[in-house]
Design a protein around this motif. Sequence first.
Motif, PDB file in Angstrom:
ATOM      1  N   GLN A   6       0.848  -1.190   0.000  1.00  0.00           N
ATOM      2  CA  GLN A   6       0.000   0.000   0.000  1.00  0.00           C
ATOM      3  C   GLN A   6       0.883   1.238   0.000  1.00  0.00           C
ATOM      4  O   GLN A   6       1.940   1.257   0.619  1.00  0.00           O
ATOM      5  N   SER A   7       0.391   2.256  -0.680  1.00  0.00           N
ATOM      6  CA  SER A   7       1.118   3.520  -0.676  1.00  0.00           C
ATOM      7  C   SER A   7       0.136   4.687  -0.703  1.00  0.00           C
ATOM      8  O   SER A   7      -0.967   4.555  -1.252  1.00  0.00           O
ATOM      9  N   PRO A   8       0.520   5.812  -0.094  1.00  0.00           N
ATOM     10  CA  PRO A   8       1.689   5.953   0.766  1.00  0.00           C
ATOM     11  C   PRO A   8       1.472   5.256   2.102  1.00  0.00           C
ATOM     12  O   PRO A   8       0.362   4.856   2.419  1.00  0.00           O
ATOM     13  N   SER A   9       2.512   5.149   2.898  1.00  0.00           N
ATOM     14  CA  SER A   9       2.328   4.543   4.218  1.00  0.00           C
ATOM     15  C   SER A   9       1.692   5.550   5.174  1.00  0.00           C
ATOM     16  O   SER A   9       0.966   5.160   6.087  1.00  0.00           O
ATOM     17  N   ASN A  10       1.989   6.818   4.952  1.00  0.00           N
ATOM     18  CA  ASN A  10       1.390   7.893   5.747  1.00  0.00           C
ATOM     19  C   ASN A  10       0.977   9.021   4.828  1.00  0.00           C
ATOM     20  O   ASN A  10       1.673   9.335   3.854  1.00  0.00           O
ATOM     21  N   LYS A  11      -0.159   9.628   5.143  1.00  0.00           N
ATOM     22  CA  LYS A  11      -0.630  10.755   4.364  1.00  0.00           C
ATOM     23  C   LYS A  11      -1.260  11.764   5.302  1.00  0.00           C
ATOM     24  O   LYS A  11      -2.163  11.425   6.072  1.00  0.00           O
ATOM     25  N   VAL A  12      -0.750  12.978   5.247  1.00  0.00           N
ATOM     26  CA  VAL A  12      -1.342  14.067   6.014  1.00  0.00           C
ATOM     27  C   VAL A  12      -1.927  15.055   5.021  1.00  0.00           C
ATOM     28  O   VAL A  12      -1.251  15.459   4.070  1.00  0.00           O
ATOM     29  N   THR A  13      -3.164  15.429   5.234  1.00  0.00           N
ATOM     30  CA  THR A  13      -3.823  16.338   4.320  1.00  0.00           C
ATOM     31  C   THR A  13      -4.651  17.347   5.089  1.00  0.00           C
ATOM     32  O   THR A  13      -4.899  17.193   6.293  1.00  0.00           O
ATOM     33  N   GLU A  14      -5.073  18.366   4.394  1.00  0.00           N
ATOM     34  CA  GLU A  14      -5.911  19.380   5.017  1.00  0.00           C
ATOM     35  C   GLU A  14      -7.380  19.087   4.738  1.00  0.00           C
ATOM     36  O   GLU A  14      -7.732  18.573   3.660  1.00  0.00           O
ATOM     37  N   LYS A  15      -8.188  19.434   5.662  1.00  0.00           N
ATOM     38  CA  LYS A  15      -9.634  19.255   5.509  1.00  0.00           C
ATOM     39  C   LYS A  15     -10.093  19.880   4.202  1.00  0.00           C
ATOM     40  O   LYS A  15      -9.700  20.995   3.854  1.00  0.00           O
ATOM     41  N   GLY A  16     -10.906  19.124   3.468  1.00  0.00           N
ATOM     42  CA  GLY A  16     -11.447  19.616   2.215  1.00  0.00           C
ATOM     43  C   GLY A  16     -10.684  19.159   0.977  1.00  0.00           C
ATOM     44  O   GLY A  16     -11.206  19.259  -0.140  1.00  0.00           O
ATOM     45  N   LYS A  17      -9.457  18.665   1.180  1.00  0.00           N
ATOM     46  CA  LYS A  17      -8.680  18.190   0.045  1.00  0.00           C
ATOM     47  C   LYS A  17      -9.079  16.754  -0.317  1.00  0.00           C
ATOM     48  O   LYS A  17      -9.625  16.026   0.510  1.00  0.00           O
ATOM     49  N   ASP A  18      -8.769  16.365  -1.554  1.00  0.00           N
ATOM     50  CA  ASP A  18      -9.004  14.997  -1.992  1.00  0.00           C
ATOM     51  C   ASP A  18      -7.727  14.176  -1.800  1.00  0.00           C
ATOM     52  O   ASP A  18      -6.619  14.711  -1.936  1.00  0.00           O
ATOM     53  N   VAL A  19      -7.887  12.891  -1.497  1.00  0.00           N
ATOM     54  CA  VAL A  19      -6.723  12.014  -1.370  1.00  0.00           C
ATOM     55  C   VAL A  19      -6.967  10.720  -2.137  1.00  0.00           C
ATOM     56  O   VAL A  19      -8.106  10.279  -2.302  1.00  0.00           O
ATOM     57  N   GLU A  20      -5.865  10.126  -2.590  1.00  0.00           N
ATOM     58  CA  GLU A  20      -5.916   8.824  -3.257  1.00  0.00           C
ATOM     59  C   GLU A  20      -4.969   7.869  -2.555  1.00  0.00           C
ATOM     60  O   GLU A  20      -3.804   8.189  -2.316  1.00  0.00           O
TER      61      GLU A  20
END
Lengths: 116, 114
Positions: A6-20
């Motif tokens: 699995q990738s990434p192992s860690n993901k930090v994002t801001e509220k409202g952003k999209d992530v994959e």
Amino acid sequence: GAGVSQSPSNKVTEKGKDVELRCDPISGHTALYWYRQSLGQGLEFLIYFQGNSAPDKSGLPSDRFSAERTGGSVSTLTIQRTQQEDSAVYLCASSRRLAVGDNEQFFGPGTRLTVL
Amino acid sequence: AQSVTQPDIHITVSEGASLELRCNYSYGATPYLFWYVQSPGQGLQLLLKYFSGDTLVQGIKGFEAEFKRSQSSFNLRKPSVHWSDAAEYFCAVGAGGGGNKLTFGTGTQLKVEL
């Protein structure tokens, strides 16, 4: 052989952003699953794919969550407009098939998602 | 809907002592039952599973579990615990055609005292 990755192992994002989030299943495994592990909810089933059949999406918590599996192999879980309650570890698993007795799920190490 | 209860959040045992982790399930049909272990920084690993047949199932690492339909239980046991068994243990019930949609319990954290 290689396990589920699995990738990434860690993901930090801001509220409202999209992530994959990406999952590479074990080669030759036709079934793929996504789960979420969070402090408040424990381990929850999200979705599974089997071959070319329509996925079982019954565990997706809202329409902000979607997943696809391209070419019967790699899968991407997408979370749109992330919220703080989406913070969790997202686990992917694969199995040879869905059939009873041949559907042991092998889990990846997970992606830890933190929404600020 | 199916559910799994693991009543013990934390358990501490001495190395060499026996272990029993409790699991109760709720499911309307014949259950597919699983025990997984999660060590720190590791993914979930299947210890054993029950689909049908013999109600006492053997797994890896010396673990066994007994399915008791009358009690809706699937308790995990090990006769002699090793320090390396310290981890979190999850019981799960599988729904769907082949028991593929796993519903997990909240887990039991096992600590082993040397």
